[in-house]
Scaffold this motif. Sequence first.
Motif, PDB file in Angstrom:
ATOM      1  N   GLU A  60      27.278 -22.884 -31.535  1.00  0.00           N
ATOM      2  CA  GLU A  60      26.720 -22.145 -30.396  1.00  0.00           C
ATOM      3  C   GLU A  60      27.176 -22.716 -29.060  1.00  0.00           C
ATOM      4  O   GLU A  60      26.465 -22.648 -28.050  1.00  0.00           O
ATOM      5  N   TYR A  63      22.050 -27.582 -28.898  1.00  0.00           N
ATOM      6  CA  TYR A  63      22.600 -26.411 -29.563  1.00  0.00           C
ATOM      7  C   TYR A  63      23.438 -26.862 -30.756  1.00  0.00           C
ATOM      8  O   TYR A  63      24.113 -27.893 -30.689  1.00  0.00           O
ATOM      9  N   ARG A 119      22.500 -30.752 -21.334  1.00  0.00           N
ATOM     10  CA  ARG A 119      22.623 -29.901 -22.516  1.00  0.00           C
ATOM     11  C   ARG A 119      23.623 -30.580 -23.452  1.00  0.00           C
ATOM     12  O   ARG A 119      24.653 -31.078 -22.992  1.00  0.00           O
ATOM     13  N   LYS A 154      18.179 -29.026 -23.506  1.00  0.00           N
ATOM     14  CA  LYS A 154      18.306 -28.207 -24.706  1.00  0.00           C
ATOM     15  C   LYS A 154      19.470 -28.697 -25.549  1.00  0.00           C
ATOM     16  O   LYS A 154      20.495 -29.110 -25.028  1.00  0.00           O
ATOM     17  N   ALA A 168      25.723 -22.541 -25.003  1.00  0.00           N
ATOM     18  CA  ALA A 168      25.515 -23.716 -24.157  1.00  0.00           C
ATOM     19  C   ALA A 168      26.249 -23.570 -22.837  1.00  0.00           C
ATOM     20  O   ALA A 168      25.725 -23.917 -21.770  1.00  0.00           O
ATOM     21  N   LEU A 193      25.537 -30.560 -27.626  1.00  0.00           N
ATOM     22  CA  LEU A 193      25.825 -29.899 -28.889  1.00  0.00           C
ATOM     23  C   LEU A 193      25.590 -30.884 -30.023  1.00  0.00           C
ATOM     24  O   LEU A 193      26.014 -32.041 -29.942  1.00  0.00           O
TER      25      LEU A 193
END
Length: 302
Positions: free
Chosen positions: A281, A277, A298, A275, A285, A300
């Motif tokens: 956010e 972000y 994950r 994912k 995360a 950013l």
Amino acid sequence: MKKVSFAEFGGPDVLRLVDAEEPHAGPGQIRVAVRTAGVNPIDWRIREGQFQKESRTSHKPLELPAGIGQDAAGVVDEVGEGVEGVRAGDLVFGRGAETYAEFAVLWFWARMPEGLTFEEAAGYPSVVETALRIIRESGVEPGQTLLVSGASGGVGSAVLQIARERGIAVIGTAGAANQDYLRDLGALATTYGEGWVERVRQFGRVHAALDLAGSGVIRELVELTGDPGKVITIADLTAPEYGARFSAVSGDKTKALAEAAGLIARGRLHIPVEKSYPLAEAAAAHADSQAGHTRGRRVLVV
């Protein structure tokens, strides 16, 4: 510039997107316009203050307020004194400080392999350096079997693929939803939870073990290997109580990044991004990372 910072230790809600002065590259460093930043479990452990009084790791106490993050991918826009082989405009991924930001200084880096996206690239630096380091520290040899507890995350994904490349058999534990994922990476897979030790035994002898999740299994890993010196953790600070080792950051990170770039370019290493972000956010995360059950990485997006 904008960066993520925190002024007190605590949960994800302490993270704030703030205005800050831009950092600049010193000798031996580069600065990048960050496109993506990797989210690592060590980030939220630092945010919680886990290393503030812990003498068994190499982490120094942190002064607040502080930025956060150590992995990034981006475009070089400053080159420090003494740096060769890279120039403004190059696309790189690497490790540095306070990378949850629009600009960050990197201490170690490599050029991004062709075809790798910024989102993918930010997921590699710490993960691959850690995977290479703990495989080396475990002493496992080609033809032997390595047990990986918590194998579906970023470090586990890298360990499984690097071990396969080196002729090391791997047993991986993960949640039920990630069993096929582990098998696709070449591992013998089983779930954790009640009876997991006996399920692992059914696969045969375990020569070394890695704890990547910090789920309180050090005693069992020592039992399975028969040698606490063959058990390495990156997540459980109680490991030395059982004779096992907590592995902190060390080693030649430039060499590790170069090896990662080579494996990626040859199609021998791929870590999926679970994912992405927006920078604002970061708290979400961190919360998702702490919840576990991650498959891959994950990141950013700045």
